[in-house]
Design a protein around this motif. Structure first.
Motif, short mmCIF file in Angstrom:
data_model
loop_
_atom_site.label_atom_id
_atom_site.label_comp_id
_atom_site.label_asym_id
_atom_site.label_seq_id
_atom_site.Cartn_x
_atom_site.Cartn_y
_atom_site.Cartn_z
N LYS A 1 0.85 -1.19 0.00
CA LYS A 1 0.00 0.00 0.00
C LYS A 1 0.88 1.24 0.00
O LYS A 1 1.97 1.23 0.59
CB LYS A 1 -0.92 -0.01 1.24
CG LYS A 1 -1.86 -1.20 1.27
CD LYS A 1 -2.78 -1.20 2.48
CE LYS A 1 -2.10 -1.61 3.75
NZ LYS A 1 -1.72 -3.05 3.74
N GLY B 1 0.77 5.89 -0.74
CA GLY B 1 -0.02 7.10 -0.59
C GLY B 1 0.09 7.73 0.79
O GLY B 1 -0.71 8.58 1.17
N MET B 2 1.09 7.27 1.55
CA MET B 2 1.38 7.84 2.86
C MET B 2 2.84 8.29 2.86
O MET B 2 3.74 7.47 2.73
CB MET B 2 1.16 6.81 3.97
CG MET B 2 -0.24 6.23 4.01
SD MET B 2 -1.48 7.41 4.57
CE MET B 2 -1.10 7.49 6.31
N SER C 1 1.69 11.61 6.74
CA SER C 1 0.58 12.34 6.12
C SER C 1 0.17 11.64 4.83
O SER C 1 0.95 10.88 4.25
CB SER C 1 0.96 13.79 5.85
OG SER C 1 2.10 13.86 5.00
N ARG C 2 -1.04 11.92 4.40
CA ARG C 2 -1.55 11.30 3.17
C ARG C 2 -1.11 12.08 1.94
O ARG C 2 -1.21 13.30 1.92
CB ARG C 2 -3.08 11.21 3.22
CG ARG C 2 -3.60 10.46 4.43
CD ARG C 2 -5.11 10.39 4.44
NE ARG C 2 -5.61 9.86 5.72
CZ ARG C 2 -6.87 9.60 5.98
NH1 ARG C 2 -7.80 9.81 5.04
NH2 ARG C 2 -7.23 9.13 7.16
N ASP C 3 -0.63 11.36 0.95
CA ASP C 3 -0.22 12.00 -0.31
C ASP C 3 -0.39 11.00 -1.44
O ASP C 3 0.42 10.10 -1.61
CB ASP C 3 1.23 12.48 -0.22
CG ASP C 3 1.63 13.33 -1.43
OD1 ASP C 3 0.86 13.35 -2.42
OD2 ASP C 3 2.71 13.97 -1.38
N SER C 4 -1.47 11.16 -2.18
CA SER C 4 -1.72 10.30 -3.34
C SER C 4 -1.57 11.05 -4.65
O SER C 4 -2.17 10.68 -5.66
CB SER C 4 -3.13 9.69 -3.25
OG SER C 4 -3.22 8.84 -2.13
N ILE D 1 -4.08 2.07 -2.63
CA ILE D 1 -3.94 3.38 -2.00
C ILE D 1 -4.40 3.20 -0.57
O ILE D 1 -5.53 2.79 -0.31
CB ILE D 1 -4.76 4.46 -2.73
CG1 ILE D 1 -4.26 4.61 -4.17
CG2 ILE D 1 -4.68 5.79 -1.98
CD1 ILE D 1 -2.80 5.05 -4.28
N HIS D 2 -3.51 3.50 0.37
CA HIS D 2 -3.72 3.14 1.77
C HIS D 2 -4.90 3.88 2.41
O HIS D 2 -5.71 3.27 3.11
CB HIS D 2 -2.43 3.44 2.55
CG HIS D 2 -2.26 2.61 3.77
ND1 HIS D 2 -1.04 2.28 4.29
CD2 HIS D 2 -3.17 2.04 4.61
CE1 HIS D 2 -1.18 1.55 5.37
NE2 HIS D 2 -2.46 1.39 5.59
N TRP D 3 -4.97 5.17 2.17
CA TRP D 3 -6.07 6.00 2.67
C TRP D 3 -6.37 7.07 1.62
O TRP D 3 -5.45 7.54 0.95
CB TRP D 3 -5.70 6.70 3.98
CG TRP D 3 -5.58 5.81 5.17
CD1 TRP D 3 -4.46 5.13 5.59
CD2 TRP D 3 -6.62 5.48 6.10
NE1 TRP D 3 -4.74 4.42 6.72
CE2 TRP D 3 -6.06 4.61 7.07
CE3 TRP D 3 -7.96 5.85 6.22
CZ2 TRP D 3 -6.79 4.09 8.14
CZ3 TRP D 3 -8.68 5.34 7.29
CH2 TRP D 3 -8.10 4.47 8.23
N ASP E 1 -6.71 10.55 -0.01
CA ASP E 1 -5.98 11.80 0.24
C ASP E 1 -6.89 12.98 -0.09
O ASP E 1 -7.21 13.20 -1.26
CB ASP E 1 -4.72 11.82 -0.64
CG ASP E 1 -4.02 13.17 -0.65
OD1 ASP E 1 -4.30 14.00 0.24
OD2 ASP E 1 -3.19 13.40 -1.55
N THR F 1 -5.40 10.49 -9.02
CA THR F 1 -4.67 9.37 -8.43
C THR F 1 -4.84 8.11 -9.26
O THR F 1 -3.86 7.44 -9.61
CB THR F 1 -5.17 9.10 -6.99
OG1 THR F 1 -4.86 10.24 -6.18
CG2 THR F 1 -4.53 7.86 -6.42
#
Length: 297
Positions: free
Chosen positions: A76, A78-79, A93-96, A122-124, A126, A134
């Motif tokens: 995963k 996106g972090m 922090s989240r970054d996709s 994608i982990h979480w 964004d 994304t």
């Protein structure tokens, strides 16, 4: 319709390999458990770049060796993170964004020593990046051969639908367990409509559904359970009562509490695999043996 990879009903969760948030771990014990899992037929391994800030991916690759090419590894991204200088927790922090994901995917490929990531979640979601941007970019990475199947982790049904408008989404990863974490109706309808496979996590509710904890249990500060509200106060007492009731139902089926909790999730038609965070051989043997008897591979 989505193309879902052929994966075992049990997924070996590799977050403990990151060495954080689960108390003391033994890497040799986890390596031994992975070896046993492979013997039993487990072919699905779940990790993330943020677990141990890359350490879980690196250790998983080292333990699997050449076998990493024969199994389905899901990671995963996106972090983004910034390591703490004073020994505290890293700032995450989240970054996709496409720019960050390019870097993240290349880094995961290096750590896992693969030319292609079989599954990339994608982990979480964004909030700073449009879902369209994304997943259009993930589709491009798929065309480049860097990514196989694409997945969404911790997304709402509306967010998964937005991703599906620009990309094939094969899997969603969501918490599902007998203590109340559940897919909502909209998500259940969406995964059926799109033929998306559900990978369930937190199936054992951070270990509560193993039945091994009670009011005297204590957790060290390097164990996430020391911070989780579920393990404190009235919420914890209510959960322990639920576990007692679930244990009675498990006994009626000649299953342990953990086996019953896992089986209950896998009996759902939309769940294709259940992630179990494994620390040793005994855990994988207890849970895989029962699941293979009930469900086959």
């Amino acid at each position: 319709m989505a193309s879902v990879p052929e994966i075992s009903r049990i997924c070996f969760g590799c977050e403990p390999l990151g060495g954080a948030d689960w108390g003391p771990i033994s890497v040799p014990d986890i390596a031994d458990a992975i070896s046993r899992a492979l013997e039993l037929g487990v072919n699905f391994f779940d990790t993330a770049d943020v677990y141990g800030l890359g350490l879980s991916e690196t250790r998983l690759s080292e333990i699997l060796g050449a076998r990493r090419h024969d199994v389905v590894i899901a990671t995963k991204g996106g972090m983004s993170w910034r390591e703490a200088t004073s020994g505290g927790r890293a700032a995450v922090s989240r970054d996709s964004s496409p720019a960050y994901l390019r870097t993240a995917v290349e880094a995961s490929l290096r750590r896992l020593r693969l030319d292609r990531l079989p599954v990339y979640f994608i982990h979480w979601p964004d909030p700073g990046t449009e879902i369209k941007h994304t997943f259009e970019f993930l589709s491009r990475l798929k065309e480049e051969g860097k990514v196989g199947h694409i997945g969404c982790s911790n997304f709402s049904a509306a967010q998964v639908r937005a991703a599906c408008e620009v990309s094939e989404v094969s899997l969603v990863q969501l918490p599902v367990n007998l203590l109340g974490e559940e897919m909502d109706l909209e998500m259940a309808e969406l995964v059926k409509e799109k033929a998306i496979g559900v990978v369930a996590y937190n199936v054992l509710a951070n270990g509560l559904l193993t039945g091994k904890y009670d009011t005297n249990s204590r957790f060290t500060q390097d164990d996430r359970r020391a911070r989780l509200p579920l393990f404190h106060g009235e919420a914890y007492l209510r959960a322990l009562l639920q576990v007692t009731e679930i244990s009675a139902r498990a006994e009626a089926e000649n299953l342990t509490c953990a086996q019953y909790a896992i089986a209950s999730v896998l009996r759902r038609g939309d769940v294709v695999s259940a992630i179990l965070g494994v620390k040793n051989r005994a855990q994988i043997e207890e849970n895989y043996s029962a699941m293979s008897r009930l469900f086959g591979r």
